[in-house]
Write an enzyme that holds these catalytic residues in place. Structure first.
Site, PDB file in Angstrom:
ATOM      1  N   HIS A 287       0.828  -1.213   0.000  1.00 50.58           N
ATOM      2  CA  HIS A 287       0.000   0.000   0.000  1.00 50.58           C
ATOM      3  C   HIS A 287       0.860   1.260   0.000  1.00 50.58           C
ATOM      4  CE1 HIS A 287       0.921   1.051   4.187  1.00 50.58           C
ATOM      5  NE2 HIS A 287       0.893  -0.256   4.428  1.00 50.58           N
TER       6      HIS A 287
ATOM      7  N   GLU B 282      -1.854  -6.751   7.478  1.00 53.17           N
ATOM      8  CA  GLU B 282      -0.518  -6.641   8.041  1.00 53.17           C
ATOM      9  C   GLU B 282      -0.390  -7.500   9.298  1.00 53.17           C
ATOM     10  OE1 GLU B 282       2.466  -6.439   7.829  1.00 53.17           O
ATOM     11  OE2 GLU B 282       3.034  -4.342   7.649  1.00 53.17           O
TER      12      GLU B 282
END
Length: 201
Positions: free
Chosen positions: A10, A81
């Protein structure tokens, strides 16, 4: 048949800029992250994908939406994550004074982060399960820095060991909106490109 998988980290958030650990905390893209995603979109504009996937965290979703505007997006929690547990929201500078951090750093590959967090092995294995389920074709997926590297450790047996001056046990960095390309044919994975961020230079 072959799976061609393009993994994207990202874009940057304000917490990234402040050195603050995000993990599962749902932080938005910052101004820099939006610009990084637009640059990647221009780079990938001529490429078609059979599917686009993303972590369900907003910084990943927004990156995917900017890179593939208007395309259907499949959200999967397994692309999240590492859950940093009690270290979520803490800065790198502050965490270095926490004795529980140093206990975890003895073996973060196998030990879960204190306070309900995950081990890096656990992250790599959940991404591995996700990747193994993908059908053949061209797939774009937006995930996170530690998560992508943990997956590569599981797929290719890359070492995970402490690195002086760095909080995660990876000697190889991964830039925001960088591109990592893999393929899977007859059950065998091949890495073609790692941390390609030429669009940012």
């Amino acid at each position: 048949m072959t799976l061609e998988l393009t993994l994207v980290r990202h874009g940057a958030t304000d917490w990234n800029g402040a050195g603050r650990w995000q993990g599962w905390t749902d932080t938005p893209l910052g101004v820099l992250g939006e610009e990084q995603a637009h640059r990647l979109a221009a780079r990938l504009a001529g490429h078609s994908y059979d599917a686009a996937c993303s972590s369900d965290l907003s910084r990943a979703v927004r990156t995917a939406e900017l890179v593939r505007p208007g395309a259907p997006l499949i959200l999967d929690v397994r692309l999240r994550e590492l859950n940093f547990g009690q270290f979520e929201g803490v800065t790198t500078e502050d965490v270095l004074h926490d004795p529980t951090y140093h206990d975890w750093q003895r073996d973060p590959w196998n030990l879960p982060a204190p306070g309900g967090g995950e081990s890096l092995r656990g992250v790599g294995e959940r991404l591995h399960d996700w990747a193994q389920e993908l059908p053949d074709g061209q797939v774009l997926a937006v995930s996170h820095g530690a998560a992508i590297r943990a997956l590569l450790c599981v797929l290719f047996g890359w070492p995970s060991r402490p690195v002086p001056g760095y909080v995660l046990p990876f000697a190889y960095q991964l830039a925001h909106t960088s591109v990592t390309r893999l393929s899977r044919k007859d059950g065998r994975w091949t890495l073609h490109t790692y941390n390609d961020h030429a669009h940012l230079e």
